[in-house]
Design an enzyme around this catalytic site. Sequence first.
Site, PDB file in Angstrom:
ATOM      1  N   ASP A 141      10.674  32.594  70.819  1.00 32.93           N
ATOM      2  CA  ASP A 141      10.594  31.127  70.809  1.00 32.93           C
ATOM      3  C   ASP A 141      11.532  30.543  69.743  1.00 32.93           C
ATOM      4  OD1 ASP A 141       9.721  28.669  71.624  1.00 32.93           O
ATOM      5  OD2 ASP A 141       7.844  28.726  70.499  1.00 32.93           O
ATOM      6  N   ASN A 197       8.543  27.756  82.882  1.00 40.44           N
ATOM      7  CA  ASN A 197       9.840  27.247  82.400  1.00 40.44           C
ATOM      8  C   ASN A 197      10.634  26.489  83.478  1.00 40.44           C
ATOM      9  OD1 ASN A 197      10.493  30.006  80.077  1.00 40.44           O
ATOM     10  ND2 ASN A 197       9.638  27.977  79.679  1.00 40.44           N
TER      11      ASN A 197
HETATM   12  C1  FPP Z   1      12.139  29.765  74.041  1.00 38.59           C
HETATM   13  O1  FPP Z   1      12.855  28.909  73.193  1.00 38.59           O
HETATM   14  C2  FPP Z   1      13.036  30.666  74.742  1.00 38.59           C
HETATM   15  C3  FPP Z   1      13.169  30.726  76.097  1.00 38.59           C
HETATM   16  C4  FPP Z   1      12.431  29.856  77.036  1.00 38.59           C
HETATM   17  C5  FPP Z   1      14.095  31.643  76.736  1.00 38.59           C
HETATM   18  C6  FPP Z   1      14.306  32.968  76.087  1.00 38.59           C
HETATM   19  C7  FPP Z   1      15.656  33.327  76.446  1.00 38.59           C
HETATM   20  C8  FPP Z   1      16.526  33.969  75.673  1.00 38.59           C
HETATM   21  C9  FPP Z   1      16.220  34.587  74.367  1.00 38.59           C
HETATM   22  C10 FPP Z   1      17.907  34.011  76.171  1.00 38.59           C
HETATM   23  C11 FPP Z   1      18.430  35.329  76.497  1.00 38.59           C
HETATM   24  C12 FPP Z   1      17.547  36.160  77.303  1.00 38.59           C
HETATM   25  C13 FPP Z   1      18.003  37.215  77.929  1.00 38.59           C
HETATM   26  C14 FPP Z   1      17.059  38.120  78.602  1.00 38.59           C
HETATM   27  C15 FPP Z   1      19.412  37.545  77.954  1.00 38.59           C
HETATM   28  P1  FPP Z   1      12.710  27.355  73.416  1.00 38.59           P
HETATM   29  O2  FPP Z   1      13.856  26.889  74.216  1.00 38.59           O
HETATM   30  O3  FPP Z   1      11.383  27.034  74.011  1.00 38.59           O
HETATM   31  O4  FPP Z   1      12.799  26.823  71.949  1.00 38.59           O
HETATM   32  P2  FPP Z   1      12.172  25.487  71.381  1.00 38.59           P
HETATM   33  O5  FPP Z   1      10.677  25.609  71.491  1.00 38.59           O
HETATM   34  O6  FPP Z   1      12.648  25.462  69.970  1.00 38.59           O
HETATM   35  O7  FPP Z   1      12.718  24.363  72.211  1.00 38.59           O
END
Ligand code: FPP
Length: 253
Positions: free
Chosen positions: A35, A83
């Site tokens: 996250d 998501n």
């Molecule tokens: C949460 O951060 C993250 C995700 C929804 C996606 C996870 C994806 C990756 C780490 C990218 C790469 C993955 C692979 C498998 C190559 P958020 O966007 O919810 O963060 P925030 O809460 O700060 O907005």
Amino acid sequence: MAAVQKGARDTVPLRAQALGIDLAALPKHVAIIMDGNGRWARRNGLARLLGHREGYRALRGVLLTAAELGIKYLTVYAFSAENWRRPSDEVDGLMKLIEKAARDELRAMHQNNVRVNVSGRIDEVPAGLRNALESGVETTKDNTGITFTLAVNYGGRAEIVDAIKRIVQDGVKAEDISEELVQKYLYNPQHPDPDLMIRTAGEMRWSNFLIWQAAYAELVVTDVTWPEFGETQLLGAVKEYQRRTRKFGAVVE
Ligand code: FPP
């Protein structure tokens, strides 16, 4: 001789031992809720997708570190069933990024003896990503190193619903339903339950990740966002895990 010793000290297990980690008591299965990519991007004045790109870079390092340390299973939440509610350009960008990662990393993962796995409703993701994931699983299926599972379009409740559907389709009688039987109908029944669940960026939630399997997982939440997570934080989480007393509902003196 000195050079050999210096090289030896440079390995992840030796650095872990130097921190007081017991290599004989590692968590077998580590699951990660990655996250904070969006917050990291905002803090750095960047678009959210660039946060996800940095998240990919962090993941590459964590997979190598976990494998070198001797973790047997690593499962990461790459895209949740919830998501899809994000803006469509972010959803498209994430799908493309995960597909690119699956294609670009396959060779290195195969050479490193990584066994790739997926978890989630993969039939609902774009064909390009589905093909990339399926080819990763097929190419690496006989590898014997770390099992690396990408949870894509994954939801814990959806996984349980899918299990119930298949149990009903198979005509299983009510009296034959047990926890062991439900386990057999999960997406990856052969995986042990996660021992350690890590969540980055400070929030203390499960967010529908492995809710059946993580019933007794130890939760470690780090303040750092996912793009900032690396070896130091992984070893810190393992050290914290080893400080816990796991009771599984029993009394431990
Ligand atoms: C949460 O951060 C993250 C995700 C929804 C996606 C996870 C994806 C990756 C780490 C990218 C790469 C993955 C692979 C498998 C190559 P958020 O966007 O919810 O963060 P925030 O809460 O700060 O907005």
